[in-house]
Scaffold this motif. Sequence first.
Motif, mmCIF file in Angstrom:
data_model
loop_
_atom_site.group_PDB
_atom_site.id
_atom_site.type_symbol
_atom_site.label_atom_id
_atom_site.label_comp_id
_atom_site.label_asym_id
_atom_site.label_seq_id
_atom_site.Cartn_x
_atom_site.Cartn_y
_atom_site.Cartn_z
ATOM 1 N N ALA A 226 0.210 -1.002 -0.221
ATOM 2 C CA ALA A 226 -0.166 -0.081 -0.277
ATOM 3 C C ALA A 226 1.150 1.493 -0.241
ATOM 4 N N ASP A 229 2.603 1.212 -3.789
ATOM 5 C CA ASP A 229 1.747 2.236 -4.870
ATOM 6 C C ASP A 229 1.005 3.857 -4.444
ATOM 7 N N ALA A 230 0.925 3.986 -2.530
ATOM 8 C CA ALA A 230 0.854 5.456 -2.827
ATOM 9 C C ALA A 230 1.554 6.227 -2.843
ATOM 10 N N ALA A 233 2.160 6.565 -7.138
ATOM 11 C CA ALA A 233 0.912 6.927 -7.823
ATOM 12 C C ALA A 233 1.518 8.910 -7.721
ATOM 13 N N GLN A 234 2.404 9.135 -7.139
ATOM 14 C CA GLN A 234 2.766 10.341 -7.756
ATOM 15 C C GLN A 234 3.914 10.676 -7.505
ATOM 16 N N LEU A 243 2.621 10.081 0.292
ATOM 17 C CA LEU A 243 1.799 9.387 1.179
ATOM 18 C C LEU A 243 0.739 9.737 1.946
ATOM 19 N N GLY A 245 -2.207 10.626 1.063
ATOM 20 C CA GLY A 245 -3.441 10.349 1.271
ATOM 21 C C GLY A 245 -3.542 8.462 2.192
ATOM 22 N N TRP A 246 -2.188 8.154 2.695
ATOM 23 C CA TRP A 246 -1.872 7.085 2.948
ATOM 24 C C TRP A 246 -2.021 7.286 4.253
ATOM 25 N N LYS A 283 3.377 3.846 10.065
ATOM 26 C CA LYS A 283 2.189 4.597 9.507
ATOM 27 C C LYS A 283 1.287 5.139 11.098
#
Length: 292
Positions: A226, A229-230, A233-234, A243, A245-246, A283
């Motif tokens: 996860a 991917d984050a 993505a940008q 990160l 959003g994550w 996280k």
Amino acid sequence: MTRTDPLLGPADIRELAAALDVRPTKQRGQNFVIDANTVRRIVRTAEVRETDTVVEVGPGLGSLTLALLEVAADVTAVEIDDTLAAALPATVAARLPEKAAHFRLVHSDALRVRELPGPAPTALVANLPYNVAVPVLLHMLEHFPSVERTLVMVQAEVADRLAAPPGSRVYGVPSVKAAWYAHVKRAGSIGRSVFWPAPNVDSGLVSLVRREEPLTTSASRREVFAVVDAAFAQRRKGLRAALAGWAGSAAAAEEALRAAGVSPQARGESLTVEEFARIAEHKPQAGKETPA
């Protein structure tokens, strides 16, 4: 006339295809190898042993399948195409009758396969359909942990991405996720002329040797992926922003990054899989999803 080589040559491939009324389709990324030397080279490069149980994805008309059966103890082929799946056992029986009992055919979409008949596979060797190569490879590595060695033929650009080190221009999601499972390297190139039909892209071999011990982390594969991917993505943004959003916010992302010992200004393309795992471990609670 006595057949001296059980493997398929150009004339054999075309004869089989004509008899089956088969034309390779772009939809399924099909390009059949028509050169026996090439498939034997793939088997040698894969270091297939006489004790190996090999799983092959996308066997097509059987070029690589026969070369694998010459060496391996057992071969299980996973084929989605109805016509090809129905025909392959007969091809094996006709050309390598002494190995027919050591061949199994699974008629299925490889992305749906979670178990295989017979002994657990120790090696994965495949000319992967180019349109689904990365998802299929990662799926097989996830669901078949007994696979110690993998050699796949994929589009050259995909091979470069899979084997790319951190900091490389083509390092990205496939590179990191493959590295979660294995030590990855480029293992050669394959010319276009050995395929029918000849593809419009070059092909490359990628070797993956599974890690002897899983990556040391308290984060799960899903949690680490996860973050990966984050981050990509940008990929033009620094990780603090990418990160957000994550983690729930840019501030929370910065907190996780600093706790993991990673600069908030760094970009995903500079991080190792171990660093992504450390970020996943940190996280912030506020960024965690609440159970439904």
